[in-house]
Motif scaffolding. Structure first.
Motif, PDB file in Angstrom:
ATOM      1  N   THR A  19      -2.460  12.264 -18.209  1.00  0.00           N
ATOM      2  CA  THR A  19      -2.411  11.009 -17.465  1.00  0.00           C
ATOM      3  C   THR A  19      -0.956  10.625 -17.250  1.00  0.00           C
ATOM      4  O   THR A  19      -0.211  10.460 -18.216  1.00  0.00           O
ATOM      5  N   ILE A  53      -2.961   4.714  -3.346  1.00  0.00           N
ATOM      6  CA  ILE A  53      -3.867   3.579  -3.447  1.00  0.00           C
ATOM      7  C   ILE A  53      -3.305   2.468  -2.583  1.00  0.00           C
ATOM      8  O   ILE A  53      -2.097   2.169  -2.630  1.00  0.00           O
ATOM      9  N   GLY A  57      -7.413  -1.536  -2.367  1.00  0.00           N
ATOM     10  CA  GLY A  57      -8.027  -0.752  -3.428  1.00  0.00           C
ATOM     11  C   GLY A  57      -8.529   0.608  -2.978  1.00  0.00           C
ATOM     12  O   GLY A  57      -8.968   1.412  -3.808  1.00  0.00           O
ATOM     13  N   THR A  59      -8.516   4.439  -1.860  1.00  0.00           N
ATOM     14  CA  THR A  59      -7.719   5.556  -2.364  1.00  0.00           C
ATOM     15  C   THR A  59      -7.837   6.762  -1.435  1.00  0.00           C
ATOM     16  O   THR A  59      -8.834   6.922  -0.728  1.00  0.00           O
ATOM     17  N   THR A  70      -7.599  11.176 -10.374  1.00  0.00           N
ATOM     18  CA  THR A  70      -7.971   9.798 -10.055  1.00  0.00           C
ATOM     19  C   THR A  70      -6.736   8.912 -10.131  1.00  0.00           C
ATOM     20  O   THR A  70      -6.049   8.886 -11.163  1.00  0.00           O
ATOM     21  N   ILE A  71      -6.483   8.198  -9.060  1.00  0.00           N
ATOM     22  CA  ILE A  71      -5.365   7.256  -9.026  1.00  0.00           C
ATOM     23  C   ILE A  71      -5.904   5.857  -9.280  1.00  0.00           C
ATOM     24  O   ILE A  71      -6.990   5.500  -8.831  1.00  0.00           O
ATOM     25  N   SER A  72      -5.140   5.087 -10.046  1.00  0.00           N
ATOM     26  CA  SER A  72      -5.538   3.711 -10.327  1.00  0.00           C
ATOM     27  C   SER A  72      -4.290   2.879 -10.572  1.00  0.00           C
ATOM     28  O   SER A  72      -3.190   3.419 -10.737  1.00  0.00           O
ATOM     29  N   LYS A  73      -4.480   1.581 -10.603  1.00  0.00           N
ATOM     30  CA  LYS A  73      -3.335   0.688 -10.723  1.00  0.00           C
ATOM     31  C   LYS A  73      -3.713  -0.514 -11.572  1.00  0.00           C
ATOM     32  O   LYS A  73      -4.808  -1.058 -11.427  1.00  0.00           O
ATOM     33  N   ASP A  74      -2.825  -0.904 -12.459  1.00  0.00           N
ATOM     34  CA  ASP A  74      -2.968  -2.147 -13.212  1.00  0.00           C
ATOM     35  C   ASP A  74      -2.049  -3.158 -12.534  1.00  0.00           C
ATOM     36  O   ASP A  74      -0.834  -3.139 -12.740  1.00  0.00           O
ATOM     37  N   LEU A  80       1.145   2.152 -12.246  1.00  0.00           N
ATOM     38  CA  LEU A  80       0.313   3.080 -11.475  1.00  0.00           C
ATOM     39  C   LEU A  80      -0.020   4.263 -12.369  1.00  0.00           C
ATOM     40  O   LEU A  80       0.834   4.723 -13.136  1.00  0.00           O
ATOM     41  N   TYR A  81      -1.256   4.732 -12.286  1.00  0.00           N
ATOM     42  CA  TYR A  81      -1.693   5.855 -13.107  1.00  0.00           C
ATOM     43  C   TYR A  81      -2.184   7.002 -12.229  1.00  0.00           C
ATOM     44  O   TYR A  81      -2.622   6.804 -11.098  1.00  0.00           O
ATOM     45  N   GLN A  83      -4.761  10.026 -13.368  1.00  0.00           N
ATOM     46  CA  GLN A  83      -5.529  10.799 -14.339  1.00  0.00           C
ATOM     47  C   GLN A  83      -5.791  12.161 -13.741  1.00  0.00           C
ATOM     48  O   GLN A  83      -6.382  12.261 -12.665  1.00  0.00           O
TER      49      GLN A  83
END
Length: 132
Positions: A19, A53, A57, A59, A70-74, A80-81, A83
């Protein structure tokens, strides 16, 4: 000042997971973090888009990583992440976090296919090495 700071790279075997994180808190002081993305560059190769992203939201992924990354964001922490599962030797590259200095991804889903987009701000990269 480093505006985008990647971390989390390393060496794994085929099939392993990693990650990646990108601290965008400095970037966020000046620019919207609505659109952020991951790019990568292998030795001797052109930089290519991996995942992005957008502010709504949504992607987008490169075909080569769909179903595995998998891209994600807090948003609260401006992190930004990425995985990465089922890693393959061909995923070996320097991975970069990027932001286009715009709330929305320029040209929408096409932005990750524009690694030379002139307004991108880049992190310094984190190395991912996948051995067979």
């Amino acid at each position: 000042q480093v505006q985008l700071a990647e971390s989390g790279g390393g060496s794994v075997q085929t099939g392993g997971s990693l990650t990646l994180s990108c601290d965008a808190s400095a970037y966020a002081r000046t620019y919207s973090t609505g659109c952020l993305g991951w790019f990568r560059q292998a030795p001797g190769e052109e930089r290519e888009g991996v995942a992005a992203i957008d502010s709504d939201g949504s992607t987008n992924y490169a075909d080569s990583v769909k179903g595995r990354f998998t891209i994600s964001k807090d948003g609260a922490k401006n992190i930004l992440y990425l995985q990465m599962n089922s890693l393959k030797p061909e995923d070996t590259a320097m991975y970069y976090c990027a932001g286009p200095k715009n709330r929305n991804c320029p040209y929408g889903a096409t932005w990750i296919r524009l690694p030379k987009y002139q307004y991108n701000i880049w992190g310094q990269g984190t190395q991912v090495t996948v051995s067979s």
